[in-house]
Write a protein that holds these residues in place. Structure first.
Motif, PDB file in Angstrom:
ATOM      1  N   VAL A 315      10.807  14.343  78.589  1.00  0.00           N
ATOM      2  CA  VAL A 315      11.225  14.111  79.964  1.00  0.00           C
ATOM      3  C   VAL A 315      11.310  12.604  80.148  1.00  0.00           C
ATOM      4  O   VAL A 315      10.334  11.899  79.937  1.00  0.00           O
ATOM      5  N   ASP A 316      12.504  12.128  80.485  1.00  0.00           N
ATOM      6  CA  ASP A 316      12.670  10.676  80.454  1.00  0.00           C
ATOM      7  C   ASP A 316      12.273  10.001  81.767  1.00  0.00           C
ATOM      8  O   ASP A 316      12.361   8.803  81.902  1.00  0.00           O
ATOM      9  N   LEU A 317      11.869  10.795  82.740  1.00  0.00           N
ATOM     10  CA  LEU A 317      11.371  10.190  83.975  1.00  0.00           C
ATOM     11  C   LEU A 317       9.948  10.656  84.169  1.00  0.00           C
ATOM     12  O   LEU A 317       9.712  11.772  84.598  1.00  0.00           O
ATOM     13  N   GLU A 318       8.999   9.824  83.802  1.00  0.00           N
ATOM     14  CA  GLU A 318       7.621  10.258  83.908  1.00  0.00           C
ATOM     15  C   GLU A 318       6.930   9.452  84.988  1.00  0.00           C
ATOM     16  O   GLU A 318       7.335   8.339  85.302  1.00  0.00           O
ATOM     17  N   ASN A 319       5.875  10.031  85.515  1.00  0.00           N
ATOM     18  CA  ASN A 319       5.048   9.272  86.430  1.00  0.00           C
ATOM     19  C   ASN A 319       4.398   8.123  85.671  1.00  0.00           C
ATOM     20  O   ASN A 319       3.957   8.314  84.543  1.00  0.00           O
ATOM     21  N   THR A 325       0.862   4.854  95.405  1.00  0.00           N
ATOM     22  CA  THR A 325       0.977   6.112  96.144  1.00  0.00           C
ATOM     23  C   THR A 325       1.310   5.940  97.629  1.00  0.00           C
ATOM     24  O   THR A 325       1.222   6.891  98.395  1.00  0.00           O
ATOM     25  N   THR A 326       1.653   4.713  98.016  1.00  0.00           N
ATOM     26  CA  THR A 326       2.174   4.569  99.388  1.00  0.00           C
ATOM     27  C   THR A 326       3.418   3.695  99.358  1.00  0.00           C
ATOM     28  O   THR A 326       3.485   2.724  98.606  1.00  0.00           O
ATOM     29  N   VAL A 327       4.375   4.072 100.174  1.00  0.00           N
ATOM     30  CA  VAL A 327       5.573   3.251 100.327  1.00  0.00           C
ATOM     31  C   VAL A 327       5.403   2.492 101.633  1.00  0.00           C
ATOM     32  O   VAL A 327       5.321   3.087 102.704  1.00  0.00           O
ATOM     33  N   VAL A 391      15.427  -1.767  90.752  1.00  0.00           N
ATOM     34  CA  VAL A 391      15.605  -1.247  92.108  1.00  0.00           C
ATOM     35  C   VAL A 391      14.234  -1.214  92.752  1.00  0.00           C
ATOM     36  O   VAL A 391      13.281  -0.690  92.165  1.00  0.00           O
ATOM     37  N   GLU A 392      14.126  -1.831  93.939  1.00  0.00           N
ATOM     38  CA  GLU A 392      12.835  -1.818  94.629  1.00  0.00           C
ATOM     39  C   GLU A 392      12.935  -1.097  95.962  1.00  0.00           C
ATOM     40  O   GLU A 392      13.922  -1.222  96.671  1.00  0.00           O
ATOM     41  N   VAL A 393      11.882  -0.352  96.273  1.00  0.00           N
ATOM     42  CA  VAL A 393      11.777   0.287  97.582  1.00  0.00           C
ATOM     43  C   VAL A 393      10.446  -0.176  98.154  1.00  0.00           C
ATOM     44  O   VAL A 393       9.428  -0.146  97.449  1.00  0.00           O
ATOM     45  N   GLY A 394      10.445  -0.622  99.400  1.00  0.00           N
ATOM     46  CA  GLY A 394       9.197  -1.139  99.988  1.00  0.00           C
ATOM     47  C   GLY A 394       8.648  -2.272  99.150  1.00  0.00           C
ATOM     48  O   GLY A 394       7.441  -2.384  98.967  1.00  0.00           O
ATOM     49  N   TYR A 401       6.149   3.800  91.314  1.00  0.00           N
ATOM     50  CA  TYR A 401       5.643   4.774  92.280  1.00  0.00           C
ATOM     51  C   TYR A 401       5.312   6.102  91.630  1.00  0.00           C
ATOM     52  O   TYR A 401       5.933   6.487  90.640  1.00  0.00           O
ATOM     53  N   ASP A 402       4.397   6.797  92.262  1.00  0.00           N
ATOM     54  CA  ASP A 402       4.225   8.215  91.990  1.00  0.00           C
ATOM     55  C   ASP A 402       5.518   8.877  92.456  1.00  0.00           C
ATOM     56  O   ASP A 402       5.997   8.605  93.555  1.00  0.00           O
ATOM     57  N   LEU A 403       6.098   9.744  91.590  1.00  0.00           N
ATOM     58  CA  LEU A 403       7.431  10.279  91.895  1.00  0.00           C
ATOM     59  C   LEU A 403       7.477  11.030  93.216  1.00  0.00           C
ATOM     60  O   LEU A 403       8.410  10.905  93.999  1.00  0.00           O
ATOM     61  N   GLN A 404       6.427  11.800  93.470  1.00  0.00           N
ATOM     62  CA  GLN A 404       6.433  12.572  94.710  1.00  0.00           C
ATOM     63  C   GLN A 404       6.376  11.650  95.925  1.00  0.00           C
ATOM     64  O   GLN A 404       7.109  11.855  96.892  1.00  0.00           O
ATOM     65  N   THR A 405       5.534  10.623  95.851  1.00  0.00           N
ATOM     66  CA  THR A 405       5.438   9.658  96.950  1.00  0.00           C
ATOM     67  C   THR A 405       6.805   9.065  97.239  1.00  0.00           C
ATOM     68  O   THR A 405       7.257   9.007  98.381  1.00  0.00           O
ATOM     69  N   LEU A 406       7.461   8.629  96.152  1.00  0.00           N
ATOM     70  CA  LEU A 406       8.757   7.970  96.321  1.00  0.00           C
ATOM     71  C   LEU A 406       9.772   8.930  96.936  1.00  0.00           C
ATOM     72  O   LEU A 406      10.486   8.585  97.880  1.00  0.00           O
ATOM     73  N   ARG A 407       9.816  10.149  96.399  1.00  0.00           N
ATOM     74  CA  ARG A 407      10.857  11.076  96.860  1.00  0.00           C
ATOM     75  C   ARG A 407      10.548  11.643  98.236  1.00  0.00           C
ATOM     76  O   ARG A 407      11.454  12.087  98.935  1.00  0.00           O
ATOM     77  N   ASP A 408       9.270  11.619  98.634  1.00  0.00           N
ATOM     78  CA  ASP A 408       8.960  11.994 100.009  1.00  0.00           C
ATOM     79  C   ASP A 408       9.433  10.904 100.957  1.00  0.00           C
ATOM     80  O   ASP A 408       9.861  11.177 102.077  1.00  0.00           O
ATOM     81  N   ALA A 409       9.361   9.656 100.495  1.00  0.00           N
ATOM     82  CA  ALA A 409       9.733   8.545 101.370  1.00  0.00           C
ATOM     83  C   ALA A 409      11.248   8.342 101.402  1.00  0.00           C
ATOM     84  O   ALA A 409      11.790   7.810 102.366  1.00  0.00           O
TER      85      ALA A 409
END
Ligand SMILES: Nc1ncnc2c1ncn2[C@@H]1O[C@H](COP(=O)(O)OP(=O)(O)OP(=O)(O)O)[C@@H](O)[C@H]1O
Ligand SMILES: [Mg+2]
Length: 579
Positions: A315-319, A325-327, A391-394, A401-409
């Protein structure tokens, strides 16, 4: 490969071992019968000893009964073990696919993943069942019968030593020849599944273009190919049975011939010859069973390889190891970003992208088809990883980022969106499992979906068919937007998500966004200038590069592409429903 497959037997190990144990008992009982038989003939019948005959007869009956009993037990556990094993493998593949990134998913076709889950695993299941029963049974029977045969008459038993290697060579040739054909057969299966799947999914298009004949021909071609390949492989495998028969009957003939002479010259008793022939049959039967196991393994080896290929896919996208864990906020920055779907530098579909967007801004993106608008925004929730740049977010690299954190944000309404079978409420809860009715209604009001949902007789409990077949294109888009809003994201991306919505509703959605969610950073990809003209900034994409970025007025004054699109849309007139 075997080690890896074996790892999934897990909780069915006990059943597998029990199978082996019961099979051994079954075989021991079976081979005891001819042994008792020889005794019965030589010391019972020939000596006229009635008591012995009855005793041995009862013994044989008991052995047969026990062998049946153990046989039933072993069949029971073998079925349990192999079906359980298949269940574990299916689960493993399914879970693995859930971990896949978009890149991994691009690599395997849906059809191929389905064949692997079904046909291939069934092959492994059958082979496994065969292996735990027959691969235990055949060698025990073989060795025991050989020992018995040699103890009865070593000279005659030498015949086996001549036959067995011959058989071995024959089997080897069969297996080597058949394996590559089976590999091909399963690839053709993938193809067949693909044809069927595409046809069924697109059946409305097929009908409206009256392409049934063409589709039928396509199907016939593949199914003919499977037929050809299968019969070719089976023809090779079919040599197995005559080869075995030939070996069995030759040996029995030779044993009878020499055996008869030995009886005449007093070297051997009739009982001994009778049981020797029985052992000869068991020896050759067990060889035959072993050869079936080989055949089964040949078929399932190709399947096993295909299953392991999925399980082994990295899996090429790993945590990351210690993920953030916060954006913090909705800032988005692109620094010298280049991106390629195949991860190769000479096939970049995005190049030199530099962007700096502050929290709460609304960014419009326009550009011709294939100008990489979708590719650009998919990098923000890390659906794909950049090939070069950051690419930066926040203000944090998305890879940290933790993938779930990022995709929730970062909530995306994908261009090719889909609803799942279930009620509207169930679909909306994909955005937020705990969403209350008020929250759902609020999100739907923002997305201008509340009105039409309320008009349905069942309202929010209306059942959505698979893929959203029973709502209109524009209604589906609005439901997808509402679903994305329920995540309460920091960044919202709409990839051409209002293309099927009339301009007035489109304007209402934008107005609601401006009023109700001003703090969320919004990316709006659109074909209509009207959808983006009041954005804080508009990005004009051209062949994977940012051609210009600025406000509507700035671009209208300075950017050629923008001017062209603007004027062509103006000339085309407004949508009929625009005020
Ligand atoms: N999953 C994929 N694998 C390989 N190539 C892809 C994939 N998706 C898109 N591409 C290619 O990347 C390029 C950019 O596609 P992209 O979808 O980003 O364009 P777009 O600007 O969103 O177009 P549209 O306006 O039609 O949605 C195209 O040449 C396309 O063929
Ligand atoms: Mg697109």
């Amino acid at each position: 490969m075997i080690k890896q497959l074996a790892a999934h037997i897990k909780d069915y190990k006990t059943a597998s071992i029990k199978t082996g144990i019961y099979v051994s008992f079954e075989v021991l009982m079976e081979v005891a019968i001819p042994f008792l038989m020889a005794y019965l003939i030589d010391y019972g019948i020939e000596a006229g000893n009635m008591n012995l005959i009855i005793g041995l007869g009862l013994g044989m009956l008991l052995a047969a009964g026990l062998s049946l009993f153990f046989g039933l037990l072993s069949a029971h556990y073998a079925a349990k073990a192999s079906a359980g094993y298949a269940k574990n493998l299916r689960q493993a593949i399914f879970y693995k696919v859930q971990e896949f990134s978009f890149t991994n998913i691009d690599k395997f076709s849906t059809a191929s993943l389905i064949t692997r889950q079904t046909t291939d695993i069934t092959n492994i299941q059958n082979a496994y069942q065969m292996i735990i029963r027959v691969a235990v049974r055949a060698p025990i029977m073989l060795i025991f019968s050989l020992v018995m045969a040699f103890s009865i008459n070593p000279e005659l038993s030498l015949i086996f030593l001549a036959v067995i290697p011959l058989l071995g060579v024959g089997l080897y040739v069969i297996v080597v020849k058949a394996h590559p054909i089976f590999e091909k057969v399963f690839r053709t299966y993938d193809h067949l599944n693909n044809v069927v799947q595409e046809n069924l999914r697109g059946i409305r298009v097929v009908k409206s273009f009256v392409r049934e004949d063409h589709e039928e021909k396509k199907f016939e071609e593949v199914s003919e190919r499977i037929y050809q390949q299968f019969s070719k492989a089976e023809k090779i495998l079919a040599f197995n049975a005559p080869l075995m028969q030939f070996a069995i009957y030759t040996s029995i003939l030779l044993i009878s011939w020499f055996g008869a002479q030995m009886i005449v010259s007093g070297y051997m008793t009739t009982g001994q010859l009778a049981s020797l022939i029985t052992y000869a049959t068991s020896i050759l039967m067990s060889l035959m069973m072993l050869s079936f196991v080989f055949v089964m393994i040949t078929i399932s080896r190709a399947s096993a390889e295909r299953v392991v290929e999925v399980l082994n896919e990295t899996v090429d996208l790993e945590n990351p190891n210690s993920p953030v864990t916060t954006v913090k906020n909705g800032n988005v920055t692109f620094t010298n970003v280049g991106f390629s779907y195949s991860n190769s530098l000479d096939k970049l579909c995005l190049q030199d992208v530099n962007l700096k967007i502050a929290s709460g801004q609304t960014i419009g993106i326009i550009g011709g088809t294939g100008s990489s608008k979708s590719s650009l925004v998919q990098l923000i929730p890390r659906l794909y990883d950049v090939t070069t740049g950051i690419v930066e977010v926040g203000d944090v690299d998305v890879r940290k980022y933790d993938l779930q954190t990022l995709r929730d944000a970062v909530s995306v309404v994908l261009q090719k969106n889909i609803l799942f079978s279930g009620t509207i409420k169930e679909n909306l809860r994909w955005g937020n499992k705990e969403a209350t009715d008020e929250q759902m209604i609020h999100a739907c009001k923002l997305a201008q979906a509340d009105e039409f949902i309320s008009a349905f007789p069942d309202g929010y409990d209306t059942y959505i068919e698979q893929g959203g077949g029973n709502v209109s294109g524009g209604q589906k888009q609005r439901l997808c937007i509402a679903r994305a809003l329920l995540k309460n994201p920091k960044i919202l991306i709409l990839d051409d998500s209002t293309s099927a919505v009339d301009t007035r509703t489109d304007a209402l959605i934008r107005e609601a966004f401006l009023k109700e969610i001003p703090h969320i950073t919004k990316f709006i990809i659109a074909q209509r200038i009207a959808s983006v003209m009041d954005a804080d900034a508009i990005i004009v994409m051209e062949e994977g590069r940012i051609d210009a970025m600025g406000s509507h007025e700035e671009l209208l004054a300075s950017n050629e592409i923008y001017q062209e699109v603007y004027h062509s849309q103006l000339k085309g007139g407004n949508d009929f429903d625009e005020q």
